[in-house]
Structures are given as C-alpha cells and as structure tokens.
Design an enzyme around this catalytic site. Structure first.
Site, mmCIF file in Angstrom:
data_model
loop_
_atom_site.group_PDB
_atom_site.id
_atom_site.type_symbol
_atom_site.label_atom_id
_atom_site.label_comp_id
_atom_site.label_asym_id
_atom_site.label_seq_id
_atom_site.Cartn_x
_atom_site.Cartn_y
_atom_site.Cartn_z
ATOM 1 N N SER A 145 45.145 45.217 42.818
ATOM 2 C CA SER A 145 46.526 45.037 42.361
ATOM 3 C C SER A 145 46.852 43.602 41.939
ATOM 4 C CB SER A 145 47.520 45.530 43.431
ATOM 5 O OG SER A 145 47.345 46.915 43.628
ATOM 6 N N GLU A 150 37.431 43.822 47.721
ATOM 7 C CA GLU A 150 38.461 44.709 47.189
ATOM 8 C C GLU A 150 38.822 45.748 48.247
ATOM 9 O OE1 GLU A 150 38.317 44.841 42.640
ATOM 10 O OE2 GLU A 150 36.879 46.320 43.337
ATOM 11 N N GLY A 164 41.599 45.330 37.756
ATOM 12 C CA GLY A 164 41.441 46.656 37.156
ATOM 13 C C GLY A 164 42.565 46.934 36.177
ATOM 14 N N GLY A 165 43.571 47.682 36.622
ATOM 15 C CA GLY A 165 44.662 48.157 35.754
ATOM 16 C C GLY A 165 45.251 47.081 34.843
ATOM 17 N N LYS A 204 37.037 50.173 33.909
ATOM 18 C CA LYS A 204 36.708 51.502 34.459
ATOM 19 C C LYS A 204 36.410 52.461 33.299
ATOM 20 C CE LYS A 204 39.749 50.394 38.265
ATOM 21 N NZ LYS A 204 40.296 50.814 39.514
ATOM 22 N N HIS A 214 31.164 49.268 43.484
ATOM 23 C CA HIS A 214 32.617 49.471 43.425
ATOM 24 C C HIS A 214 32.987 50.659 44.319
ATOM 25 C CE1 HIS A 214 36.638 50.230 41.959
ATOM 26 N NE2 HIS A 214 36.624 49.013 41.428
ATOM 27 N N GLY A 270 44.761 49.646 42.784
ATOM 28 C CA GLY A 270 45.639 50.519 42.009
ATOM 29 C C GLY A 270 46.885 50.967 42.742
ATOM 30 N N GLU A 291 34.909 52.991 43.892
ATOM 31 C CA GLU A 291 34.963 54.276 43.170
ATOM 32 C C GLU A 291 33.557 54.834 42.969
ATOM 33 O OE1 GLU A 291 37.347 52.801 39.955
ATOM 34 O OE2 GLU A 291 39.040 52.609 41.313
ATOM 35 N N ASN A 341 37.828 44.880 34.964
ATOM 36 C CA ASN A 341 37.102 46.136 35.111
ATOM 37 C C ASN A 341 37.903 47.210 34.380
ATOM 38 O OD1 ASN A 341 35.738 48.401 35.921
ATOM 39 N ND2 ASN A 341 36.423 48.326 38.056
HETATM 40 C C1 PEP Z 1 39.394 47.510 40.674
HETATM 41 O O1 PEP Z 1 39.295 48.717 40.502
HETATM 42 O O2 PEP Z 1 38.370 46.799 40.714
HETATM 43 C C2 PEP Z 1 40.725 46.937 40.833
HETATM 44 C C3 PEP Z 1 40.830 45.774 41.368
HETATM 45 O O3 PEP Z 1 41.775 47.723 40.388
HETATM 46 P P1 PEP Z 1 43.325 47.296 40.308
HETATM 47 O O4 PEP Z 1 43.411 45.880 39.801
HETATM 48 O O5 PEP Z 1 43.926 48.273 39.353
HETATM 49 O O6 PEP Z 1 43.886 47.412 41.679
#
Ligand code: PEP
Length: 231
Positions: free
Chosen positions: A195, A157, A216-217, A9, A90, A163, A92, A7
């Site tokens: 994470s 999640e 994500g990140g 984002k 999500h 994050g 967010e 993702n």
């Molecule tokens: C996400 O936003 O879907 C996510 C899992 O972010 P991160 O891996 O950065 O925690």
C-alpha cells in the site's frame, strides 16, 4: 540512492505499457526497477532500459537446466533477453503457485548464476502478526539465505498490507528491517512493500534501515509512480 520498484502483476497490455512509458517522467537519482509481465520484457528492455531504469521479471523457474517444464521460464532465458532484476517469492506466487522457502531459495541461486539480481519477497499474514509470531516467521523465511555470500535485496511485504490500504507503523517497519538485517554480516538491502503511494512514500523512504519500496497498485499510474520515485 534508494530502489524504487514497481510490480505490475498481471495487469496491462501492449498499449497500456507503451502509454505508461510515454507518461513516466522522473528526475531522480534513485534506481527505478519496473516488474512487467514476462511477455512484455524483451521489447521493454530494448526500448527503455537505462542506467538507473531497469525492467524486472516477476518470477522465474527454480530449474536451472532446460527441460520438460511446460510453462516455465529459466534464468538463462531472462538473461538472454537482457533482464537484470527478478522478483521472487512474492506472497501471491507463494499462495497461487505453492512456492515455499526452499523453492524461492533455488530461484535465487539460479538467478545469481546468471548475474540477475533477485528481489526476494517475504512477509507475514495478519494471523501471524496478531499471534506475535512475525519475527520468528520472517527468520524462517530468510534462514536459507544466511549462507549466501553476496549482497541480498529483500522486499518486506506484510501480506495484510498488500492492496489493502493498511500500512504498518514506522516502529513495525523499522523493527522488521533491523530484524532482517541482524541475520547477516554482509550488506543487505530491505525494501518495504504494501500500500505504498505518493502520499506515504517520503515518510517510508526516510525510515531507518529502509532502502527503497516495492509498489504494486500505485505503480500502474505512471505519474503517481514518478512521484513516488522522486520522493
Ligand atoms: C505488491 O504486490 O508487491 C504490493 C506491494 O502491492 P500494493 O502496493 O498494491 O499493496
């Protein structure tokens, strides 16, 4: 075969995304799904969609028919440019776009009617986890999906893991994945997100009842994400 989803984002630009695809090399049987900002979907699909590598949208409108919905993008439009997967719900989007369980379910149905596979994100806040209400909270988030007949992909999640560098314990992840699956008679796929990186991905992917990860990140680095995809 596991699902390894990214993702991005609201990150990247044309050059970044081109470089990412040049640098992403993974020798894997897993299905890799990369969630890009909408404006980069069509060109990325033309250049990079393959049988085990798919481009995903990160959101879609809950309205199925064309109309006066400024700024929105329909399932028909995603289908028109060849999108096969779409993230919905999500945390967010729930936070910043005021999405709720009802609208997430409407989006799921719109996508299904265009044969796009939804990845439905669910997850509790730290406050809910600390009050020990996480199982009931997730039951509420998935309640509407109980009548769905097809195979569903959920991404569990926990908001407190996104994050933050915090990852739930194996017991916490396995408890939640079996809790989610216990609501359904049909096959349900549960990804874990929060994470994930190349150091913890093998352990997470080996957990009982975990069918993949949503990253994500760490997905913004093509080499790092390739390592996760190969783990
Ligand atoms: C996400 O936003 O879907 C996510 C899992 O972010 P991160 O891996 O950065 O925690």
């Amino acid at each position: 075969m596991k699902i390894i989803a990214a993702n991005f984002k609201m990150n990247g630009d044309k050059e970044f995304i081109d470089n990412w695809f040049q640098n992403f090399e993974a020798d894997t049987e897993n299905l890799v799904v990369v969630g890009l900002p909408a404006i980069y979907l069509e060109s990325s699909i033309q250049n990079f969609n393959k049988s085990n590598f798919k481009i995903a949208a990160q959101n879609v409108s809950k309205f199925i028919n064309p109309g006066a919905y400024t700024g929105q993008m329909s399932s028909a439009m995603l289908n028109d440019v060849g999108v096969e997967f779409c993230i919905v719900g999500h945390s967010e989007a729930r936070e910043h776009l005021c999405e709720d369980n009802e609208s997430v379910y409407e989006k799921y149905n719109c996508l299904k009617s265009f044969s796009i596979t939804p990845i439905v994100c669910i997850g509790e806040s730290l406050e809910i986890r600390e009050a020990n209400n996480h199982l009931d909270f997730i039951s509420d988030q998935i309640e509407k999906f109980k009548t769905a007949e097809d195979k569903i992909i959920f991404a569990y999640e926990p908001i407190w893991a996104i994050g933050t560098g915090l990852v739930p314990t194996q017991e916490q992840i396995e408890e939640m994945s079996s809790h989610i699956k216990s609501h359904f008679s049909q096959q349900v796929t549960v990804l874990y997100g929060g994470s994930v990186n190349s150091k913890n991905s093998s352990e997470i992917l080996n957990m009982n009842n975990i069918d993949g990860v949503l990253v994500g990140g760490a997905s913004l680095n093509a080499e790092e994400f390739a390592n996760i995809a190969q783990s």
